[in-house]
Design a protein around this motif. Structure first.
Motif, PDB file in Angstrom:
ATOM      1  N   ASN A 141      -5.039   2.919  12.172  1.00  0.00           N
ATOM      2  CA  ASN A 141      -5.294   2.596  10.752  1.00  0.00           C
ATOM      3  C   ASN A 141      -4.039   3.220  10.206  1.00  0.00           C
ATOM      4  OD1 ASN A 141      -5.860   5.310  10.160  1.00  0.00           O
ATOM      5  ND2 ASN A 141      -8.001   4.781  11.317  1.00  0.00           N
ATOM      6  N   LYS A 142      -3.988   2.819   8.857  1.00  0.00           N
ATOM      7  CA  LYS A 142      -2.885   3.377   7.957  1.00  0.00           C
ATOM      8  C   LYS A 142      -3.087   4.800   7.722  1.00  0.00           C
ATOM      9  CE  LYS A 142      -1.117   2.032   3.221  1.00  0.00           C
ATOM     10  NZ  LYS A 142      -1.434   1.329   1.976  1.00  0.00           N
ATOM     11  N   GLU A 143      -4.249   5.212   7.389  1.00  0.00           N
ATOM     12  CA  GLU A 143      -4.297   6.590   7.255  1.00  0.00           C
ATOM     13  C   GLU A 143      -3.658   7.481   8.305  1.00  0.00           C
ATOM     14  OE1 GLU A 143      -6.687   4.611   6.878  1.00  0.00           O
ATOM     15  OE2 GLU A 143      -6.752   4.223   4.792  1.00  0.00           O
ATOM     16  N   LYS A 191       1.466  -7.894  -2.010  1.00  0.00           N
ATOM     17  CA  LYS A 191       1.513  -6.394  -1.057  1.00  0.00           C
ATOM     18  C   LYS A 191      -0.181  -6.077  -1.148  1.00  0.00           C
ATOM     19  CE  LYS A 191       6.038  -5.033  -2.342  1.00  0.00           C
ATOM     20  NZ  LYS A 191       6.884  -4.025  -2.988  1.00  0.00           N
ATOM     21  N   ASN A 192      -0.321  -5.664   0.293  1.00  0.00           N
ATOM     22  CA  ASN A 192      -1.712  -5.245   0.507  1.00  0.00           C
ATOM     23  C   ASN A 192      -1.749  -3.847   1.029  1.00  0.00           C
ATOM     24  OD1 ASN A 192      -4.446  -4.820   1.473  1.00  0.00           O
ATOM     25  ND2 ASN A 192      -4.294  -6.759   2.699  1.00  0.00           N
ATOM     26  N   TYR A 193      -2.055  -2.859  -0.092  1.00  0.00           N
ATOM     27  CA  TYR A 193      -2.093  -1.535   0.111  1.00  0.00           C
ATOM     28  C   TYR A 193      -3.475  -0.943   0.774  1.00  0.00           C
ATOM     29  CZ  TYR A 193       1.922  -1.791  -2.812  1.00  0.00           C
ATOM     30  OH  TYR A 193       3.426  -1.983  -3.460  1.00  0.00           O
ATOM     31  N   ASP A 194      -4.145  -2.026   0.904  1.00  0.00           N
ATOM     32  CA  ASP A 194      -5.598  -1.250   1.369  1.00  0.00           C
ATOM     33  C   ASP A 194      -6.067  -2.178   2.661  1.00  0.00           C
ATOM     34  OD1 ASP A 194      -5.991   0.166  -1.314  1.00  0.00           O
ATOM     35  OD2 ASP A 194      -6.494  -1.662  -2.253  1.00  0.00           O
ATOM     36  N   HIS A 195      -5.043  -2.343   3.203  1.00  0.00           N
ATOM     37  CA  HIS A 195      -5.604  -3.207   4.651  1.00  0.00           C
ATOM     38  C   HIS A 195      -6.180  -2.162   5.402  1.00  0.00           C
ATOM     39  CE1 HIS A 195      -5.108  -5.309   8.399  1.00  0.00           C
ATOM     40  NE2 HIS A 195      -4.458  -4.503   9.101  1.00  0.00           N
ATOM     41  N   LYS A 196      -7.091  -2.569   6.077  1.00  0.00           N
ATOM     42  CA  LYS A 196      -8.160  -1.821   6.910  1.00  0.00           C
ATOM     43  C   LYS A 196      -7.970  -1.998   8.471  1.00  0.00           C
ATOM     44  CE  LYS A 196      -9.978   0.061   3.531  1.00  0.00           C
ATOM     45  NZ  LYS A 196      -9.520   1.564   2.946  1.00  0.00           N
ATOM     46  N   LYS A 206      -0.005   7.263   8.043  1.00  0.00           N
ATOM     47  CA  LYS A 206       0.622   8.260   7.017  1.00  0.00           C
ATOM     48  C   LYS A 206       0.691   9.716   7.325  1.00  0.00           C
ATOM     49  CE  LYS A 206      -0.077   6.815   2.698  1.00  0.00           C
ATOM     50  NZ  LYS A 206      -0.781   6.332   1.590  1.00  0.00           N
ATOM     51  N   GLU A 241       3.576  -5.168   3.426  1.00  0.00           N
ATOM     52  CA  GLU A 241       4.507  -4.477   2.427  1.00  0.00           C
ATOM     53  C   GLU A 241       5.444  -4.009   3.085  1.00  0.00           C
ATOM     54  OE1 GLU A 241       2.468  -0.661   0.948  1.00  0.00           O
ATOM     55  OE2 GLU A 241       1.028  -1.122   2.430  1.00  0.00           O
TER      56      GLU A 241
END
Length: 229
Positions: free
Chosen positions: A186-188, A123-128, A191, A107
């Motif tokens: 990771n994404k978290e 768009k992959n907003y939940d990628h782990k 962010k 994304e």
């Protein structure tokens, strides 16, 4: 589409040839039928936007038209299969160490030299799992002083950010066209740094309010594999 970022590390005595390669490599990459977009860039020293160049470290960023899988490549022939014989022979001749990171765009938004270089199938907003982030900008000449005066506070905090695995500052034109490529657990956690660290939030606010950038882009990638040679 697969994107590959190849970091090249030259020995000190070959710095002149590293600089020369940034001109010569254009001829091979420009006429490659496999590549839809590419950039040749230098590096900063401290893993983020940096006024001090690392003269030994250089980068190729290339977007390939089709999906490519690193396991389908002969490791010894990886650079040749990606970028052609000339670049492969050049890097071998000068004993350049390379790290090629294979990526899938997830994304993003923005443009690079007026182009949208990366395709997002969905768009992959939940990628782990691990995630790579590319942030780049063309800084307005009139805003260079406020931009660079705010860089150290963010750069110092970033190096100790929770979840940061590695980062590299890259750019096409010193001081003006700058980018950061970073890898996070990771994404978290990424962010958490981007949106809760006060120094970074302050810079984002100033960027918007004072219109620092002529052009900017932000992209997240899934990491397929990293290959060192």
């Amino acid at each position: 589409m697969t994107v590959v970022l190849t970091i090249q590390k030259y020995r000190k005595r070959y710095i002149f040839f590293a600089l020369l390669s940034m001109a010569l490599f254009h001829f091979t990459l420009l006429f490659s039928s496999k590549i839809s977009f590419y950039k040749l860039m230098g590096s900063g020293k401290n893993g983020t936007f940096d006024k001090n160049p690392d003269w030994q470290q250089w980068v190729i960023l290339a977007a390939f038209k089709n999906d490519i899988q690193p396991e389908n490549f002969d490791k010894k022939k990886l650079i040749r299969q990606l970028y052609g014989r000339f670049i492969n022979r050049w890097l071998q001749f000068f004993g350049v160490q390379t790290t090629s990171i294979f990526l899938t765009p997830l994304e993003g938004h923005g443009k690079w030299d007026g182009k949208i270089p990366f395709e997002f199938k969905e768009k992959n907003y939940d990628h782990k799992g691990q995630i790579a982030v590319l942030t780049r900008a063309t800084i307005r000449i009139s805003k260079l002083i406020p931009f660079w005066s705010n860089v150290p506070a963010v750069a110092n905090k970033m190096q100790n950010a929770a979840g940061l695995i590695s980062s590299i500052g890259i750019g096409e034109i010193p001081f003006i066209k700058q980018a950061t490529f970073s890898i996070w657990e990771n994404k978290e956690l990424m962010k958490q740094f981007a949106y809760t660290m006060q120094e970074h939030k302050n810079v984002i606010t100033k960027t918007r309010k004072e219109n620092w950038y002529k052009e900017e882009m932000f992209v997240r990638f899934a990491i397929i594999k990293s290959v060192e040679l």
